[in-house]
Enzyme design. Sequence first.
Site, mmCIF file in Angstrom:
data_model
loop_
_atom_site.group_PDB
_atom_site.id
_atom_site.type_symbol
_atom_site.label_atom_id
_atom_site.label_comp_id
_atom_site.label_asym_id
_atom_site.label_seq_id
_atom_site.Cartn_x
_atom_site.Cartn_y
_atom_site.Cartn_z
ATOM 1 N N LYS A 1 34.788 -62.304 15.888
ATOM 2 C CA LYS A 1 35.762 -62.144 16.961
ATOM 3 C C LYS A 1 35.016 -61.782 18.235
ATOM 4 O O LYS A 1 33.969 -61.125 18.178
ATOM 5 C CB LYS A 1 36.767 -61.027 16.632
ATOM 6 C CG LYS A 1 37.746 -60.724 17.760
ATOM 7 C CD LYS A 1 38.614 -59.520 17.488
ATOM 8 C CE LYS A 1 39.485 -59.223 18.710
ATOM 9 N NZ LYS A 1 40.371 -58.062 18.503
ATOM 10 N N GLU B 1 46.496 -47.961 24.726
ATOM 11 C CA GLU B 1 45.504 -47.848 23.651
ATOM 12 C C GLU B 1 44.747 -46.525 23.707
ATOM 13 O O GLU B 1 43.911 -46.304 24.584
ATOM 14 C CB GLU B 1 44.514 -49.015 23.714
ATOM 15 C CG GLU B 1 43.578 -49.049 22.531
ATOM 16 C CD GLU B 1 42.795 -50.342 22.417
ATOM 17 O OE1 GLU B 1 41.952 -50.427 21.502
ATOM 18 O OE2 GLU B 1 43.013 -51.260 23.231
#
Length: 441
Positions: free
Chosen positions: A197, A247
């Site tokens: 990723k 986050e």
Amino acid sequence: MEPLRTDEVGTHLVSRSVRLPAPPVTASLASVRRPRTLWTAPDEPTVVGGGAAVTVEADGPERLREVRESASALLDSADVDGPAIARPRFFGGFAFHEAATGRAPWTDFPAARFVVPEVQLVFDGGDAWLTLNATDADAETVEDRLASVREMLDDVEETPAGGPPGVAKRHRTTSIAAWRESVETAVERIRAGELRKVVLAQALEVELERPASVPELLARLGETYPDCHRFLVEPVMGASFLGATPERLVSVRGREVETGALAGTTGRGDTEDEDEWLAKELLASEKDNHEHELVAETIREQLDSLSAEIRVGDRGIRKLATVQHLWTPIDATLEHDEHVLSLVEALHPTPAVGGLPPNAALDVIRDTEPFDRGWYAAPVGWFDADGDGSFAVAIRSATVEGTMATLFAGVGLVADSDPDAEWDEVQLKYRPILDELERDD
């Protein structure tokens, strides 16, 4: 005052606090001098800071260790008179990559910087704790200054908000053609097994119709995103870095750790039914769940060597004003006492903002992105003398200076990522800041 370095820890900090009726947060932030600080997070008191009693800077691969050692030496010897909620804290953060480039808009942002505010306001319900921090001063001088600042805050009143400054022009640092090429190249490397990723980002440069008020911009973000971490980090001069990020990177209280995986994104529906349909599609998406699991798995692995126990909650949906994300809460109990910066160092960059394997992903990011990430997607937050603290990942963020703003947004790429769909997701992630800059009319 020049920034404190690791070999200059002889500075003596004196700190005094007083309780007072809470002044307006936005007006308080507007009334204190730069460098200003704002920190507000779920289940934490809001903190406003002004000025810098102490500044600690560091660079290179050992920057967090250097900051931790310098700060600990200062706080361990400090003369502090006040309750735990009001005691001095270091606020700041560091650049996404190990070295700061000095490129605009990050000219005044080093690789790592933390400050103890001279004036620190911690909001506690209808009251606030005002703390005055000073170095190499006697207690009487600090108490006199504390009384003077309190008198100034007694006269602070909220003024009518001026509204969004308006957007005159926009400039994308990445064209859609260049984006498609970058995404296709990254996906080819993932399919070839070089990467699992990688997160690629874009920057949007915005010229405003009039100078933006940073305190008002943060106040509007708070109204729209009350459950996010809002932050402001400022140098003495230059651009302000701010955001409303969903986050959390990590918080540490004693040996208890809170973190989580936030990855996988879709938009919000125009109706309740459409919104729920989008949420179900996200929960069922093989691509988004794969991306999310890579993040959750890596966080668990990064915590494993430090923890006596790790607890992973159920995966669900985190709904924000413009987007919704896959979210998995992760808590841990540490094996031994650890400074929050040790956890920050272990976790940054998470695969939600970097990629896997980390070093290969960072190389792709450096080679691909035509702008400097600076402090975007890096940890920002605070820590205290006990090593407790709270850090967020600085996404949904922007630099603001006068009539210029630079917004940042990124997306995670995996083997089945589509360049056009990822482009659309980036535009969604600009909305939190962009919506508060654009005029309603």
